[in-house]
Scaffold this active site. Structure first.
Site, PDB file in Angstrom:
ATOM      1  N   ASP A 229     -13.872   6.146 -16.888  1.00 60.88           N
ATOM      2  CA  ASP A 229     -14.592   4.985 -16.369  1.00 60.88           C
ATOM      3  C   ASP A 229     -16.079   5.311 -16.378  1.00 60.88           C
ATOM      4  O   ASP A 229     -16.500   6.337 -15.838  1.00 60.88           O
ATOM      5  CB  ASP A 229     -14.158   4.671 -14.934  1.00 60.88           C
TER       6      ASP A 229
ATOM      7  N   ASP B 271      -3.280  -5.705 -16.188  1.00 56.10           N
ATOM      8  CA  ASP B 271      -3.087  -5.132 -14.853  1.00 56.10           C
ATOM      9  C   ASP B 271      -2.074  -6.015 -14.142  1.00 56.10           C
ATOM     10  O   ASP B 271      -2.317  -7.215 -13.961  1.00 56.10           O
ATOM     11  CB  ASP B 271      -4.395  -5.149 -14.047  1.00 56.10           C
TER      12      ASP B 271
END
Length: 251
Positions: A11, A130
């Site tokens: 990330d 997700d």
């Protein structure tokens, strides 16, 4: 049979890797290029870089980073975050990325999948999903898992495939960060439903979890972050373990 892939995920915020990292001898522990190169040396098959900065400034920083990664790392890498239209895809592929991952933008505008596949090829388009297990089904979420949608995992994944997605990256919000293993039942259903590879994400805590997601979850690839960033699992050790367990991996 295709070799199973190990995929570290980084990330990125303002050009730095944000999950804490404690590899020794790093001049800058948060340097995503350095970290990617380290993973590549250890035997990672691919990398994923997710831009979690939302600003325009952050976008430019991320594009520069992609150029640096492409210059220093030889394994394929996927980039995601803030990709909303074709020009974003063009910018990142031109900077050297191999694939792009789209998530919320695909849910809001499913035709984007077709546009990417038509202009750049299905192999470039990874649709990230997700989903959270609630009321006996897997509900898809937007905006990094903050906003529920009216789409469900299996039908959305099938639609994404029919629109031209080359891979599905499924993160189980139920399992993410718990380090108790991947969502193998859902992954196996996805693998049986789809004709494209499924990347498992969310839940890796030990080597057995990788073995189980490949054998029971039928995943084509397994993505993880903290177990690699914190040095809990070395990729070279993981690959050897998987090979010893009869999983087809590239050593």
């Amino acid at each position: 049979m295709l070799a199973k892939r190990i995929v570290p995920c980084l990330d990125i915020k303002d050009g730095k890797t944000v999950k804490g990292i404690n590899f020794v001898n790093f001049r800058d522990a948060g340097d995503p290029v350095e970290l990617g190169a380290q993973y590549s040396r250890e035997g990672a098959d691919e990398l994923v870089y997710l831009d979690i900065t939302a600003s325009h400034e952050g976008r430019k920083t991320f594009t520069e980073l992609v150029k640096q990664v492409a210059a220093h790392i030889s394994i394929p890498f996927t980039v995601g975050g803030g990709i909303n239209e074709l020009k974003d895809v063009d910018r990142l592929l031109s900077a050297g990325a191999d694939k792009v991952s789209i998530n919320s933008a695909a849910l809001r505008n499913p035709a984007l999948i077709e546009e990417i596949a038509k202009n750049f090829g299905s192999q470039v388009c990874v649709v990230a999903i997700d989903a959270n297990f609630e009321n006996n089904d897997w509900l898809c979420y937007l905006n990094g898992g903050r906003v529920p949608t009216d789409k469900y995992l299996f039908q959305w994944a099938s639609e994404a495939e029919s629109r031209g997605a080359g891979e599905i990256l499924f993160t189980s919000m139920t399992h993410d960060g718990v380090k108790d293993g991947y969502a193998n039942d859902a992954l196996a259903t996805l693998a049986d439903t789809l004709h494209i590879p499924v990347i498992a994400s969310g839940g890796a805590g030990k080597m057995e979890h990788f073995r189980d997601t490949f054998s029971n979850g039928k995943a084509g690839a397994a993505l993880a972050a903290s177990v690699f960033h914190f040095g809990e699992i070395r990729i070279s050790d993981l690959k050897q373990y998987l090979k010893d367990e009869g999983i087809n991996v590239r050593i």
